[in-house]
Design an enzyme around this catalytic site. Sequence first.
Site, PDB file in Angstrom:
ATOM      1  N   LYS A   1       5.070  -4.010  -5.635  1.00 58.17           N
ATOM      2  CA  LYS A   1       6.523  -3.865  -5.720  1.00 58.17           C
ATOM      3  C   LYS A   1       7.187  -4.042  -4.362  1.00 58.17           C
ATOM      4  O   LYS A   1       8.253  -4.627  -4.261  1.00 58.17           O
ATOM      5  CB  LYS A   1       6.849  -2.482  -6.301  1.00 58.17           C
ATOM      6  CG  LYS A   1       8.332  -2.219  -6.496  1.00 58.17           C
ATOM      7  CD  LYS A   1       8.904  -3.106  -7.585  1.00 58.17           C
ATOM      8  CE  LYS A   1      10.411  -2.952  -7.728  1.00 58.17           C
ATOM      9  NZ  LYS A   1      10.999  -4.082  -8.445  1.00 58.17           N
TER      10      LYS A   1
ATOM     11  N   ARG B   1       3.195  -0.006  -5.347  1.00 60.67           N
ATOM     12  CA  ARG B   1       3.068  -0.641  -4.032  1.00 60.67           C
ATOM     13  C   ARG B   1       1.744  -1.376  -3.857  1.00 60.67           C
ATOM     14  O   ARG B   1       1.522  -2.060  -2.861  1.00 60.67           O
ATOM     15  CB  ARG B   1       3.207   0.401  -2.928  1.00 60.67           C
ATOM     16  CG  ARG B   1       4.546   1.095  -2.907  1.00 60.67           C
ATOM     17  CD  ARG B   1       4.559   2.186  -1.871  1.00 60.67           C
ATOM     18  NE  ARG B   1       4.429   1.660  -0.538  1.00 60.67           N
ATOM     19  CZ  ARG B   1       5.442   1.303   0.244  1.00 60.67           C
ATOM     20  NH1 ARG B   1       6.665   1.455  -0.182  1.00 60.67           N
ATOM     21  NH2 ARG B   1       5.233   0.822   1.447  1.00 60.67           N
TER      22      ARG B   1
ATOM     23  N   GLU C   1       5.658 -14.591 -12.737  1.00 61.22           N
ATOM     24  CA  GLU C   1       5.133 -13.311 -12.244  1.00 61.22           C
ATOM     25  C   GLU C   1       4.356 -12.555 -13.311  1.00 61.22           C
ATOM     26  O   GLU C   1       3.318 -11.985 -13.037  1.00 61.22           O
ATOM     27  CB  GLU C   1       6.294 -12.389 -11.845  1.00 61.22           C
ATOM     28  CG  GLU C   1       6.827 -12.563 -10.480  1.00 61.22           C
ATOM     29  CD  GLU C   1       7.880 -11.505 -10.178  1.00 61.22           C
ATOM     30  OE1 GLU C   1       7.641 -10.694  -9.278  1.00 61.22           O
ATOM     31  OE2 GLU C   1       8.943 -11.494 -10.832  1.00 61.22           O
TER      32      GLU C   1
ATOM     33  N   TRP D   1      -3.103  -2.509  -1.659  1.00 59.48           N
ATOM     34  CA  TRP D   1      -2.853  -3.909  -1.986  1.00 59.48           C
ATOM     35  C   TRP D   1      -3.561  -4.703  -0.900  1.00 59.48           C
ATOM     36  O   TRP D   1      -3.178  -4.681   0.260  1.00 59.48           O
ATOM     37  CB  TRP D   1      -1.353  -4.195  -1.982  1.00 59.48           C
ATOM     38  CG  TRP D   1      -1.015  -5.576  -2.433  1.00 59.48           C
ATOM     39  CD1 TRP D   1      -0.928  -6.034  -3.715  1.00 59.48           C
ATOM     40  CD2 TRP D   1      -0.695  -6.696  -1.604  1.00 59.48           C
ATOM     41  NE1 TRP D   1      -0.590  -7.366  -3.733  1.00 59.48           N
ATOM     42  CE2 TRP D   1      -0.431  -7.800  -2.461  1.00 59.48           C
ATOM     43  CE3 TRP D   1      -0.605  -6.886  -0.227  1.00 59.48           C
ATOM     44  CZ2 TRP D   1      -0.092  -9.050  -1.970  1.00 59.48           C
ATOM     45  CZ3 TRP D   1      -0.258  -8.146   0.250  1.00 59.48           C
ATOM     46  CH2 TRP D   1      -0.008  -9.213  -0.623  1.00 59.48           C
TER      47      TRP D   1
ATOM     48  N   ASN E   1      -1.097   1.888   6.077  1.00 64.51           N
ATOM     49  CA  ASN E   1      -0.286   0.871   5.404  1.00 64.51           C
ATOM     50  C   ASN E   1       0.240  -0.054   6.489  1.00 64.51           C
ATOM     51  O   ASN E   1       0.851   0.411   7.453  1.00 64.51           O
ATOM     52  CB  ASN E   1       0.864   1.576   4.656  1.00 64.51           C
ATOM     53  CG  ASN E   1       1.889   0.597   4.103  1.00 64.51           C
ATOM     54  OD1 ASN E   1       1.571  -0.572   3.864  1.00 64.51           O
ATOM     55  ND2 ASN E   1       3.100   1.058   3.919  1.00 64.51           N
ATOM     56  N   GLY E   2       0.013  -1.373   6.345  1.00 65.89           N
ATOM     57  CA  GLY E   2       0.473  -2.324   7.363  1.00 65.89           C
ATOM     58  C   GLY E   2      -0.664  -3.247   7.764  1.00 65.89           C
ATOM     59  O   GLY E   2      -1.632  -3.408   7.011  1.00 65.89           O
TER      60      GLY E   2
ATOM     61  N   LYS F   1      10.588 -14.884 -12.917  1.00 65.56           N
ATOM     62  CA  LYS F   1      10.248 -13.795 -13.850  1.00 65.56           C
ATOM     63  C   LYS F   1       9.068 -14.214 -14.716  1.00 65.56           C
ATOM     64  O   LYS F   1       8.119 -13.469 -14.896  1.00 65.56           O
ATOM     65  CB  LYS F   1      11.424 -13.443 -14.779  1.00 65.56           C
ATOM     66  CG  LYS F   1      12.575 -12.678 -14.198  1.00 65.56           C
ATOM     67  CD  LYS F   1      12.298 -11.259 -13.814  1.00 65.56           C
ATOM     68  CE  LYS F   1      11.675 -11.136 -12.459  1.00 65.56           C
ATOM     69  NZ  LYS F   1      12.482 -11.213 -11.292  1.00 65.56           N
TER      70      LYS F   1
ATOM     71  N   CYS G   1       0.839  -1.187   0.000  1.00 71.82           N
ATOM     72  CA  CYS G   1       0.000   0.000   0.000  1.00 71.82           C
ATOM     73  C   CYS G   1       0.886   1.253   0.000  1.00 71.82           C
ATOM     74  O   CYS G   1       1.990   1.238   0.529  1.00 71.82           O
ATOM     75  CB  CYS G   1      -0.949   0.099   1.191  1.00 71.82           C
ATOM     76  SG  CYS G   1      -1.993  -1.332   1.389  1.00 71.82           S
TER      77      CYS G   1
ATOM     78  N   HIS H   1      15.225 -37.169 -10.336  1.00 77.67           N
ATOM     79  CA  HIS H   1      14.727 -37.638  -9.036  1.00 77.67           C
ATOM     80  C   HIS H   1      13.243 -37.324  -8.849  1.00 77.67           C
ATOM     81  O   HIS H   1      12.762 -37.234  -7.729  1.00 77.67           O
ATOM     82  CB  HIS H   1      15.565 -37.030  -7.907  1.00 77.67           C
ATOM     83  CG  HIS H   1      16.992 -37.460  -7.973  1.00 77.67           C
ATOM     84  ND1 HIS H   1      17.401 -38.734  -7.651  1.00 77.67           N
ATOM     85  CD2 HIS H   1      18.109 -36.808  -8.393  1.00 77.67           C
ATOM     86  CE1 HIS H   1      18.711 -38.836  -7.839  1.00 77.67           C
ATOM     87  NE2 HIS H   1      19.156 -37.681  -8.299  1.00 77.67           N
TER      88      HIS H   1
ATOM     89  N   GLU I   1      15.404 -17.795 -10.799  1.00 76.78           N
ATOM     90  CA  GLU I   1      15.047 -16.414 -11.097  1.00 76.78           C
ATOM     91  C   GLU I   1      14.324 -16.319 -12.443  1.00 76.78           C
ATOM     92  O   GLU I   1      13.339 -15.584 -12.578  1.00 76.78           O
ATOM     93  CB  GLU I   1      16.319 -15.542 -11.069  1.00 76.78           C
ATOM     94  CG  GLU I   1      16.159 -14.099 -11.467  1.00 76.78           C
ATOM     95  CD  GLU I   1      15.152 -13.321 -10.610  1.00 76.78           C
ATOM     96  OE1 GLU I   1      14.690 -13.828  -9.584  1.00 76.78           O
ATOM     97  OE2 GLU I   1      14.807 -12.198 -11.023  1.00 76.78           O
TER      98      GLU I   1
END
Length: 603
Positions: A598, A27, A486, A75, A99-100, A483, A2, A502, A479
């Site tokens: 983000k 955010r 996402e 968010w 925010n939180g 990418k 947020c 395996h 990574e």
Amino acid sequence: MCGIVGYIGKNKIKEVLLEGLGELEYRGYDSAGIAILQEDNFSIFKAVGKLENLRNKTKDFHPEGFSIGIGHTRWATHGKPTELNAHPHVGENSYVVHNGIIENYQELKQRLQAEGFNFLSQTDTEVIVHLFESHLKALKEPLKAFRATLDELEGAYAVLLITKSAPDTIFFAKHGSPMLIGIGGDEKHFASSDTPLIGLCTDVIYLHDGENGYLSADAVELFNESYEKIDPVLKPLPSSKLSAQKDGFRFFMEKEIYEQSQVITDTLMGRLGEAEINFEELDSELFVGINEIKLCACGTSYHSALAASYLFERYSKIRCSVEIASEFRYKQPLMTQDTLFVVISQSGETADTLETLKMAKKAGLKSLVICNVDNSSMVREADASILTRAGIEKGVASTKAFATQMVVFWMLSLYLAKQRASMTSVEIAEHISLLREVPSTVVVKDELHEKLRRLSKRYLHGHGFFFIGRDVFYPLALEGALKLKEISYLHAEGYPSGEMKHGPIALADPELFTIALMPTNLLYEKTKSNVEELSARDSTICAISAREFDKADDFIQIQERSHYMHEFFEMMVVLQILSLEISVRLGNDVDMPRNLAKSVTVE
Ligand code: M6R
């Protein structure tokens, strides 16, 4: 998560709040809202989805003269992304943005409901405004009521509150979520990061956990957790916003991929000696008595940490372990004081990572943060910091932050190798020459980008992707998979090449796409055998290598290089662009993928 903004002044308040929220939209962008108080009148606007919807809703609203206001881009944590759950949240005569997470909101809500307060949303935030009004009824003074409210909140928060009972004042508090105050002439601002304030403010006050107070037209009153008055420390704010624009690229992510050569040059600047690495910001005492490095991070930063662990053991000959921050927090970890605790974070605000840093400090460990944001919570918390110098990263999918983290880690492994005499000066000097060449390995060539754009159309379906590699190419595979998932929403996994047999090889068929990282300078033959095993079971193979590979269905050729780390950086760019182009073809929002934000400032 947020983003919050606030403003007190006589200028275009609506524009200031909306532009500020635009800078913070990375955010969270489930919904957004603003509340403006002029004399005795509130104007409130909320909209679900991107900020554009809020802009449309407010286009006929033109407040003039002195006013105060707060804004929020959300968010969702508690409650779906709906207008009722969007901030600002309303009481009888007050509005709040937050925010939180308020951890004890359920018990507070029950108590307030019993007192007769009516709740409109499913959020934790709404308790703040009702709690304030409950205390205001009893205490009569808004400052006292605000403090009584803070005393009852448990969890993490950055809060702004406006109320008709103090119509020229914004009350604020910071506890675990970022917030700063900006001063620009006789205007005053709040924001979750400094970006929205660039160009508007000359100075900023970075708030610390526990700090609270109020701002009015002619006062900045700051208090510590015990409500003792403290003097605000003003810091100058940079004046250029240029680096935050898209520069003609379609997406911030694309711009940031293309910027990597430049930002890596910045990362290296002033740090490469003839046969030694200089980190002016580090006191060599930091490593005295250290026998182990523990790296802790989330997401992409975790992947760079995992890759770094190979470099620390190989070059610095120091024991190195790597932890996912959200796991580390609750495993009751063993922390011994001969361990250097290193956190890695682009934002410096990720809640889980920040919390592990606090744990390590509490346990008496020395700490270091590798971070992209100066003055962020982690930089302020750690004993020492190395800044990655990637510049503002706006795409939710991290690219240049990862690249610069890897460069810092490579340098740090050599810095330590010198201190521990685990490499000769000649060897270190050779690595320094290699480091100087890294910026050229990540320059994006038109032909490569075009090839990946064409290739991307073959990878829009299937039942999954396996990105595979060995050694540092395993974290790079992780990574690459992150990418892709996402921004394309396709299922992708990163796996060590040698581990496929395996279990995961059971999935192999033509609809399973294997993206094989095949560096020629590191375990090539071993990796090749693993890829052949998958090819024999009919998986579709996309190989990335300098050496032609006849079992590949698709082949992306990188340059012949003399060192595996150069192959690492070139392959990194290939993976970033491949994901970007797949996402574009699928019509997704590359910079703001669904469900993500983000900066993850909630656990
Ligand atoms: O700011 P941080 O590096 O602490 O963020 C950690 C993760 O949230 C972040 O890397 C996330 O995984 C990115 N979206 C990856 O692209």
